[in-house]
Design an enzyme around this catalytic site. Structure first.
Site, short mmCIF file in Angstrom:
data_model
loop_
_atom_site.label_atom_id
_atom_site.label_comp_id
_atom_site.label_asym_id
_atom_site.label_seq_id
_atom_site.Cartn_x
_atom_site.Cartn_y
_atom_site.Cartn_z
N TYR A 50 22.93 91.74 72.88
CA TYR A 50 22.61 90.21 72.54
C TYR A 50 21.09 90.38 72.92
O TYR A 50 20.48 89.06 73.07
CB TYR A 50 22.99 89.39 73.87
CG TYR A 50 24.65 89.23 73.55
CD1 TYR A 50 24.84 88.28 72.42
CD2 TYR A 50 25.66 89.53 74.35
CE1 TYR A 50 26.25 87.91 72.29
CE2 TYR A 50 27.06 88.91 74.40
CZ TYR A 50 27.28 88.39 73.24
OH TYR A 50 28.70 87.92 72.90
N PHE A 58 19.95 80.68 78.15
CA PHE A 58 21.43 81.04 78.55
C PHE A 58 21.65 82.72 78.74
O PHE A 58 22.88 83.12 78.86
CB PHE A 58 22.42 80.45 77.65
CG PHE A 58 22.22 81.11 76.17
CD1 PHE A 58 22.70 82.09 75.62
CD2 PHE A 58 21.60 80.10 75.09
CE1 PHE A 58 22.61 82.27 74.15
CE2 PHE A 58 21.43 80.40 73.76
CZ PHE A 58 21.89 81.42 73.42
N ARG A 86 34.50 84.01 61.14
CA ARG A 86 33.87 82.79 61.55
C ARG A 86 34.64 81.54 61.54
O ARG A 86 34.71 80.48 62.26
CB ARG A 86 32.37 82.75 61.35
CG ARG A 86 31.39 83.74 61.67
CD ARG A 86 30.02 83.55 61.01
NE ARG A 86 29.13 82.59 61.74
CZ ARG A 86 28.76 82.50 63.08
NH1 ARG A 86 28.82 83.75 63.72
NH2 ARG A 86 27.95 81.76 63.66
N THR A 92 30.73 77.68 67.87
CA THR A 92 30.38 78.21 69.41
C THR A 92 30.88 77.31 70.54
O THR A 92 31.28 78.08 71.63
CB THR A 92 28.81 78.61 69.30
OG1 THR A 92 28.65 79.27 68.11
CG2 THR A 92 28.51 79.23 70.67
N ARG A 103 38.74 79.27 69.10
CA ARG A 103 38.06 78.64 70.31
C ARG A 103 38.50 77.43 70.72
O ARG A 103 38.56 77.18 71.99
CB ARG A 103 36.48 78.77 69.73
CG ARG A 103 36.01 79.90 70.24
CD ARG A 103 34.45 80.05 69.50
NE ARG A 103 33.71 81.16 69.71
CZ ARG A 103 32.75 81.63 68.87
NH1 ARG A 103 32.36 80.73 67.76
NH2 ARG A 103 31.92 82.87 69.12
N HIS A 116 33.35 86.73 70.02
CA HIS A 116 32.26 86.57 69.06
C HIS A 116 32.52 87.25 68.00
O HIS A 116 33.68 88.24 67.58
CB HIS A 116 31.29 88.02 69.95
CG HIS A 116 29.94 88.11 69.15
ND1 HIS A 116 29.03 87.41 69.24
CD2 HIS A 116 29.93 89.13 68.61
CE1 HIS A 116 28.14 88.01 68.20
NE2 HIS A 116 28.65 89.09 67.60
P1 CMP Z 1 28.55 84.65 70.79
O1 CMP Z 1 28.75 84.53 69.57
O2 CMP Z 1 28.84 85.84 71.55
O3 CMP Z 1 26.60 84.77 70.61
C1 CMP Z 1 25.87 84.39 71.95
C2 CMP Z 1 26.58 83.71 72.94
O4 CMP Z 1 25.69 82.89 73.83
C3 CMP Z 1 27.46 82.52 72.15
O5 CMP Z 1 28.58 83.10 71.74
C4 CMP Z 1 27.79 81.72 73.50
O6 CMP Z 1 28.91 82.28 74.27
C5 CMP Z 1 26.59 82.07 74.42
N1 CMP Z 1 25.78 80.86 74.68
C6 CMP Z 1 25.64 79.97 75.78
N2 CMP Z 1 24.97 78.89 75.44
C7 CMP Z 1 24.78 78.88 74.20
C8 CMP Z 1 24.01 77.88 73.64
N3 CMP Z 1 23.20 76.82 74.11
N4 CMP Z 1 23.75 78.14 72.16
C9 CMP Z 1 24.35 79.31 71.54
N5 CMP Z 1 25.12 80.22 72.40
C10 CMP Z 1 25.25 79.96 73.48
#
Ligand code: CMP
Length: 140
Positions: A50, A58, A86, A92, A103, A116
């Site tokens: 990440y 976050f 997606r 998300t 989700r 993810h």
């Molecule tokens: P993911 O697709 O795994 O990519 C980054 C992750 O950060 C996202 O999914 C969320 O689980 C987490 N996350 C937590 N807060 C935020 C936010 N404000 N915006 C985007 N992702 C977030």
């Protein structure tokens, strides 16, 4: 185009025992699992995966959550695999995810959001290479 994307079933969904239900959604949508491994990510592995989010507020919570238990990591292959995955995942934030998406059905919060998926061809290539050697991917 025929694409590959990296998918991770996160610790919350693994703990809920819904790996099979999520795989079933991939397969019904025409996505093939061409590589897979279960792994308990170290802090370094989660931080590296990440890295693009390193400056986001976050980031620490994300790394904490992603190392809280084992994850199931897979490469999905199919026509428009990146966008298709997606769509299957939904937004998300599960509160904004369309009904019937992974989700909406399995996620509890924006952190514990079940899955993810890569967001573009460039990131898909980087993310796949992060977890899999080419000899571990079985195109079919
Ligand atoms: P993911 O697709 O795994 O990519 C980054 C992750 O950060 C996202 O999914 C969320 O689980 C987490 N996350 C937590 N807060 C935020 C936010 N404000 N915006 C985007 N992702 C977030």
């Amino acid at each position: 185009a025929l694409e590959r994307t990296l998918s991770i079933i996160k610790p919350d969904a693994v703990a809920k025992n819904v790996i099979g239900e999520i795989y079933s959604r991939f397969e019904k949508a025409g996505l093939k699992v061409v590589a897979a491994k279960m792994k308990h990510l170290s802090r370094k592995e989660a931080e590296g995966f990440y890295a693009v989010h390193r400056e986001r507020p976050f980031f620490n919570a994300l790394v904490e959550f992603m190392t809280s238990g084992p994850v199931m990591i897979q490469v999905l292959e199919g026509e428009n695999a990146i966008a298709k995955n997606r769509e299957l995942m939904g937004a998300t934030n599960p509160k904004e995810a369309a009904p019937g998406t992974i989700r909406a059905d399995f996620a509890d919060s924006i952190d514990a959001n079940a899955v993810h998926g890569s967001d573009a061809p460039e990131t898909a290539a980087v993310e796949i290479a992060y977890f899999f050697a080419s000899t571990e991917i079985f195109s079919r």
